[in-house]
Design an enzyme around this catalytic site. Structure first.
Site, PDB file in Angstrom:
ATOM      1  N   ARG A 409       0.825  -1.214   0.000  1.00 50.93           N
ATOM      2  CA  ARG A 409       0.000   0.000   0.000  1.00 50.93           C
ATOM      3  C   ARG A 409       0.858   1.262   0.000  1.00 50.93           C
ATOM      4  NH1 ARG A 409      -5.467  -0.649   0.913  1.00 50.93           N
ATOM      5  NH2 ARG A 409      -6.115  -2.761   1.525  1.00 50.93           N
ATOM      6  N   GLU A 438      -1.214  -8.546   4.139  1.00 45.73           N
ATOM      7  CA  GLU A 438      -2.626  -8.608   4.503  1.00 45.73           C
ATOM      8  C   GLU A 438      -3.200  -9.956   4.093  1.00 45.73           C
ATOM      9  OE1 GLU A 438      -4.881  -5.318   3.033  1.00 45.73           O
ATOM     10  OE2 GLU A 438      -3.273  -3.869   3.400  1.00 45.73           O
ATOM     11  N   GLU A 449     -10.679  -2.558  -5.106  1.00 48.12           N
ATOM     12  CA  GLU A 449      -9.989  -1.611  -4.236  1.00 48.12           C
ATOM     13  C   GLU A 449      -8.679  -1.153  -4.872  1.00 48.12           C
ATOM     14  OE1 GLU A 449      -8.425  -1.174   0.386  1.00 48.12           O
ATOM     15  OE2 GLU A 449      -8.878  -3.155  -0.424  1.00 48.12           O
ATOM     16  N   ASP A 506     -13.800   5.356 -11.924  1.00 53.88           N
ATOM     17  CA  ASP A 506     -14.240   6.741 -11.735  1.00 53.88           C
ATOM     18  C   ASP A 506     -13.224   7.665 -12.396  1.00 53.88           C
ATOM     19  OD1 ASP A 506     -15.766   8.861 -10.824  1.00 53.88           O
ATOM     20  OD2 ASP A 506     -14.590   9.046  -8.987  1.00 53.88           O
ATOM     21  N   HIS A 728     -18.711   0.431   1.985  1.00 50.84           N
ATOM     22  CA  HIS A 728     -17.550  -0.342   1.540  1.00 50.84           C
ATOM     23  C   HIS A 728     -17.614  -0.362   0.011  1.00 50.84           C
ATOM     24  CE1 HIS A 728     -16.780  -1.562   5.655  1.00 50.84           C
ATOM     25  NE2 HIS A 728     -18.021  -2.016   5.765  1.00 50.84           N
ATOM     26  N   CYS A 730     -15.569  -1.222  -2.164  1.00 54.68           N
ATOM     27  CA  CYS A 730     -15.012  -2.409  -2.834  1.00 54.68           C
ATOM     28  C   CYS A 730     -16.072  -3.486  -3.032  1.00 54.68           C
ATOM     29  CB  CYS A 730     -13.857  -2.984  -2.023  1.00 54.68           C
ATOM     30  SG  CYS A 730     -12.549  -1.789  -1.751  1.00 54.68           S
TER      31      CYS A 730
END
Length: 762
Positions: A409, A438, A449, A506, A728, A730
């Site tokens: 990330r 993760e 995501e 987007d 959420h 995602c």
């Protein structure tokens, strides 16, 4: 027509073979296989006349008198086949022809003088309705539709005027409309006499090129409202066949005449053609129409004529109707992948496929074609990897079936760029994302995501790759120069992966960007070939930099002394990394003043510089990134607007459809909180509905397949009711506390969706 049909059934033994519509058999679902002979219109009329004389049901039984069966046979010429000059592997359109390629028209015959006016005809109709005496009206219709010459005599503004331009058909449109509007209200024998006259006109002997009066007659006949009835489809089909068989120069005239029709008339004719195609594919009754195998030329003829209307819509200064109204939704129920394969495999032949006419295919169909095409490419890639491992007797790892992206990330952008560069041979495999450190299996949420976070970072104004245009609310490519444009290639690859993996992004690019992406629609083999150099106009600049476009527009319309008042030359200035640099729009441009005579050239060069040349390397990298994933012939089927819809989704919201498709977790759809939620959302203005969708899914657009494809979920969250709703993105999920009243829910929801951070927007 009193239940009577102009049917081809029952004449198989006496049929004549007409020239085939195409050299090979029809596409799947259209009687593909050995070509069957089918009756000509002459034989059809003759047979029905004989059957009528024998007491059977003939051609609209009430057609008594007129021509004998021997006359029909004598003049029943073979009708020519549809023109086989179908352009393959590219979007079919009717281009504006230069004068030198327009076919010369033979001299028109002398037309008899008819003096009836629109007002006189309407008075005749009123008298006939009141008195019941239809003789005068009957004689008018009988004479008018007896031949192409009589049609011109009635409706041409000047009987022997030339009218040799595309700008004026010479047709008295008001009179045509009045005659057709009244036709369906006349007695059945009058309506049948009109159809009989049309048959007679279509059976005229062909003598070389069609005259302008012939074109006028076709233009008038295709507007006949009687073709809405399936009982007239045989006649309608033959009319469409003759129109489709006209030369390209003739089509050029028809296109420009069609665009002059009123919006209502134009739409009626388009809808009639679409209904004809749908009914031919899926007739309501099995015996309603002749067997499909015997008239496989119906659909190609109708589709080509429909393409003339589509071309008229395109060349009109403003579209007569939205391009989406040309979609035939019925085609979502045929084997369109077979259509696509036919188009791919027989691209240089005359074999018909709807893919030759992509304007008729909905975005839903095109999306499925692209997805299935991509699936085949993914499977092929995975199979090659698997075979390679097995042949070397190596242990097979199922991970090789996926495009596995592992990112941190904290280094999201650099890691993503490294992964996609290193695994560029695996781009067409199924995408699977893992965030380092993760736990979790990517079931779609992590992939979405990853897309959302990357888009948010790449399009942030501080990053500098794209400039956000406040006036137009869109992004455009920064013109700064650098040694490596790989990050622009990453954005293109990201967009391609989103299309392949059905993720709506987007992203706010102007429509011109998607036109550049389709220039050309498939990447050239030569890496040095120019790409993305779409012709740029002032309207394109208006989408991106409206203020500058307005200023250039004022320059073009300025009445004063351009050279002295504007004091411009063929040179522009741009700021790059804090330094202002000059660019000549043409050699020696800094010494060439802009004058009234050359200002159009200046504006064209300026717009081309801004939208093409100044960002060429950035966009070329972006283009190749997109096409490295979406290397598919299916892109040739798409309009720029449709590419935008595939990348970003549709802007059309239907919250009622979202309500029907919603899933629930912890709630049932009958609970008070849920009912209040939908009461509030359905009453929201469009702007708040868009904000809600953005809050829940990360985008204010809808997938091409509609709201049902969102998998939208409303979940219960056990927190105090003074909390705001959370989402959420995602998983397209919104979590609601158990609000007790509609007022409370509306207040909390409005605060939440109005203060959510947007992705990539200021």
């Amino acid at each position: 027509m009193d239940g009577e049909h102009f049917s081809l059934s029952g004449v198989e033994r006496e049929r004549e073979r007409l020239p085939p519509i195409y050299n090979s058999s029809a596409p799947a679902g259209f009687g593909r296989g050995a070509k069957q002979p089918f009756p000509s219109l002459g034989t059809f009329i003759s047979t029905l006349s004989q059957r009528r004389d024998a007491g059977g049901r003939g051609l609209a039984g009430g057609m008594t008198g007129g021509l004998s069966s021997t006359h029909w046979l004598r003049h029943g010429r073979e009708l020519p086949p549809i023109c086989s000059d179908v352009r393959q592997k590219q979007r079919l359109s009717i281009d504006t022809l230069p004068p030198e390629v327009k076919a010369p028209f033979p001299s028109d015959p002398v037309i008899p003088l008819r003096t009836k006016t629109t007002k006189e005809f309407q008075e005749d109709m009123e008298r006939a309705v009141q008195s019941g005496d239809w003789r005068e009206v009957r004689e008018f219709y009988l004479t008018t539709f007896d031949s192409f010459i009589e049609i011109n005599a009635a409706f041409k503004r000047e009987a022997n005027g030339s009218f040799n331009t595309i700008d004026d058909s010479g047709v008295n449109a008001k009179f045509v409309n009045a005659v057709y509007d009244a036709l369906l209200g006349t007695p059945q024998d009058i309506q049948k006499s009109v159809l009989k006259g049309i048959i007679n006109s279509l059976l005229r002997e062909w003598k070389g090129p069609r005259t302008k009066d012939d074109l006028r007659a076709y233009f008038i006949l295709v507007q006949n409202p009687q073709y809405s009835s399936t009982s007239t489809y045989v006649i309608y089909a033959h009319l469409l066949r003759q129109i489709a068989a006209l030369s390209e120069a003739d089509h050029h005239f028809l296109v420009h005449w069609l665009k002059k029709l009123s919006v209502r008339r134009f739409r009626q004719l388009v809808e009639r053609l679409l209904q004809f195609i749908s009914t031919r594919l899926f007739p309501a009754e099995p015996d309603e129409l002749p067997p499909l195998a015997k008239c496989s030329w119906w659909i190609p003829s109708a589709t080509k004529v429909l393409s003339l209307f589509n071309a008229a819509n395109s060349v009109s200064s403003t579209p007569i109707m939205p391009f989406t109204d040309f979609y035939n939704i019925t085609l979502e129920h045929i084997d369109f992948m077979e259509e696509y394969r036919t188009w791919q495999n027989y691209g240089n032949s005359n074999r018909f496929s709807f893919c030759q006419f992509p304007f008729i295919l909905s975005t839903v169909v095109k999306k499925v074609i692209i997805q299935k095409d991509s699936e085949q490419q993914m499977i092929s890639q995975a199979r090659q990897s698997l075979v390679s491992k097995v042949s070397r007797r190596q242990r097979v790892d199922m991970n090789l079936l996926f495009l596995n992206i592992k990112v941190r990330r904290a280094q999201l952008l650099s890691d993503s760029l490294d992964e996609l560069t290193r695994k560029r041979c695996d781009l067409k495999k199924k995408l699977r994302v893992t965030f380092v450190g993760e736990a979790g299996l990517d079931m779609g949420g992590l992939t979405k995501e990853w897309f959302l976070l990357l888009v948010r970072q790449i399009f942030h104004t501080d990053y500098g790759m794209f400039t956000y245009m406040k006036d137009s609310r869109c992004h455009w490519f920064s013109s700064w120069k650098c040694d490596n444009y790989s990050e622009f290639q990453l954005v293109g690859t990201l967009m391609g992966l989103a299309v392949y993996n059905s993720i709506a992004l987007d992203i706010h690019f102007p429509l011109y960007c998607y036109r550049k992406l389709l220039t050309p629609p498939t990447a050239p083999c030569d890496q040095n070939a120019l790409v993305g150099m779409a012709t740029a106009t002032l309207d394109d600049l208006q989408q991106i930099m409206p203020e500058l476009a307005h200023g250039l527009g004022e320059l073009l319309s300025y009445e004063g002394n351009v050279e002295e008042d504007f004091y411009l030359n063929f040179q522009v200035f741009q700021e790059e990394m804090g330094v202002v640099k000059s660019h000549n729009l043409k050699p020696g441009g800094d010494k060439i003043p802009v004058t009234k005579q050359n200002r159009k050239e200046y504006v064209q060069l300026y717009v081309d510089f801004l939208l093409n040349k100044s960002i060429y390397k950035q966009f070329a990298a972006f283009y190749h990134g997109f096409h490295s994933v979406c290397a598919s012939d299916a892109l040739m089927l798409l309009r720029p607007e449709e590419v935008e819809m595939l990348v970003c989704g549709s802007p059309e919201l239907d919250m009622s459809a979202l309500q029907k498709a919603a899933q629930y977790e912890g709630y049932s759809k009958t609970e008070t909180t849920v009912r209040c939620f939908w009461d509030v959302v359905l009453a929201f203005p469009l702007e708040l509905q868009k904000k809600l969708l953005h809050f829940a899914t990360g985008s204010d657009r809808v997938p091409v397949g509609g709201m049902a494809d969102l998998n939208f979920k409303i979940s219960k969250i056990d927190v105090p009711t003074d909390w705001l709703p959370i989402s959420h993105t995602c998983f397209n999920q919104i979590c609601l506390p158990m609000y007790r009243t509609r007022k409370e829910l509306k207040h909390k929801l409005t605060i939440a969706i109005s203060n959510a951070e947007g992705f990539g927007l200021e």
